[in-house]
Write an enzyme that holds these catalytic residues in place. Structure first.
Site, PDB file in Angstrom:
ATOM      1  N   ASP A 190       3.527   4.627  -4.137  1.00  0.00           N
ATOM      2  CA  ASP A 190       2.958   3.284  -4.189  1.00  0.00           C
ATOM      3  C   ASP A 190       3.868   2.322  -4.932  1.00  0.00           C
ATOM      4  OD1 ASP A 190       0.863   4.453  -2.912  1.00  0.00           O
ATOM      5  OD2 ASP A 190      -0.529   4.355  -4.599  1.00  0.00           O
TER       6      ASP A 190
ATOM      7  N   ASP B  86       8.397   8.161  -6.242  1.00  0.00           N
ATOM      8  CA  ASP B  86       7.005   7.744  -6.294  1.00  0.00           C
ATOM      9  C   ASP B  86       6.706   7.001  -4.994  1.00  0.00           C
ATOM     10  OD1 ASP B  86       4.434   7.053  -7.434  1.00  0.00           O
ATOM     11  OD2 ASP B  86       5.265   5.069  -7.832  1.00  0.00           O
TER      12      ASP B  86
END
Length: 297
Positions: free
Chosen positions: A35, A33
């Protein structure tokens, strides 16, 4: 490395008997991922001021959207709430010039992203590459934001959101939203295409909404988990990691040939992701409010 506990790269390859004779063995991949996992903030927040100064968002638009966006960010990410915010922000980015977005991101990448990359994430990228694994950045943000950051850290593949484009501008239609179960499905599609063995692969995220992503692989890690995510990790047997250190990443650290997976639509249809627009509006609204307060004492 300061992630806890230590996370050795998982072994490459899977069961050799699970593949047809004469075909190469399956490889492992590492899915990250973006962020608050690879970078310490959101990609959209990092680009907030360049977007404002570049004319993509007005201060009025930022303020108009702030309440809904901040309510979403501070509340639980339920499916209904996500859909409402997604629709609102799709309308907001409609009409944005695609090339202008890409140009602003390219011009501000080093200053906006370079200082906020997690050193622990870079260490893991290096470990996985040393083990022969591909590194894939998986994000609900757009390809215009995600691809340059992925290239900066040396990733090999990108899964990102996409909105419709007509005449070089965003239409506001969502063609592919890399969120929740859609991330896991895209990972499975990519695994079939590239020959990855997901049972030997790893995934890293800070968000409970990425539970399908974590469940799709054999080695799942939750980054800087809050109490709720840690409880979920305990239930599922996922390993918690702690990322603390930032490192300044210079442009050109490793220029990988990125191959993007964004769904069935035309590659030219890739666009600014809804999650990216969400945080842009919230970050800009907060900045505008602070500026107004300073002006009025």
């Amino acid at each position: 490395m300061s992630h806890e506990p230590a996370s050795p790269a998982p072994p490459a390859g899977g069961d050799p008997h699970a593949r047809a004779a004469g075909t190469p063995p399956a490889r492992a991949a590492a899915f990250f991922d973006l962020d608050k996992t690879v970078i310490a903030t959101s990609a959209a927040s990092a680009f907030a001021r360049p977007f404002l100064s570049g004319g993509l968002l007005s201060r009025r638009a930022a303020l108009r959207s702030a309440a809904a966006q901040l309510a979403f960010l501070l509340g639980s990410a339920t499916e209904g709430r996500t859909e409402r915010v997604r629709a609102q922000l799709s309308a907001m980015v409609a009409g944005w010039d695609v090339e202008r977005v890409s140009s602003i991101v390219a011009e501000s990448l080093q200053d906006a992203i370079g200082p906020v990359v997690y050193a622990e994430a870079l260490d893991l990228v290096a470990e996985h590459h040393a083990a022969g694994h591909d590194v894939v950045v998986v994000s609900a943000s757009s390809a215009e934001l995600v691809e340059p950051i992925a290239e900066l850290i040396g990733a090999d593949e990108v899964i990102a959101s996409r909105m419709g484009v007509a005449g070089g501008r965003y239409t506001g239609e969502i063609e592919f939203y890399a969120y929740g179960p859609a991330k896991a499905r895209a990972m499975q599609d990519l695994a079939r295409s590239r020959g990855y063995d997901l049972t030997a692969s790893s995934a890293y995220t800070d968000s409970a909404t990425d539970a399908p992503m974590l469940g799709a692989v054999g080695h799942a890690y939750v980054v800087n988990p809050d109490r709720a995510l840690r409880r979920l990790a305990d239930q599922e047997g996922w390993t918690p990691l702690v990322f603390r250190r930032h490192v300044a990443v210079a442009a050109g650290r490793r220029r990988a040939a990125l191959r993007q997976l964004t769904g069935p639509a035309d590659r030219d249809g890739r666009a600014l992701g809804v999650a990216a627009a969400l945080v842009v509006a919230a970050a800009l609204a907060a900045w505008v409010v602070r500026a107004a307060r300073r002006r009025h004492g």
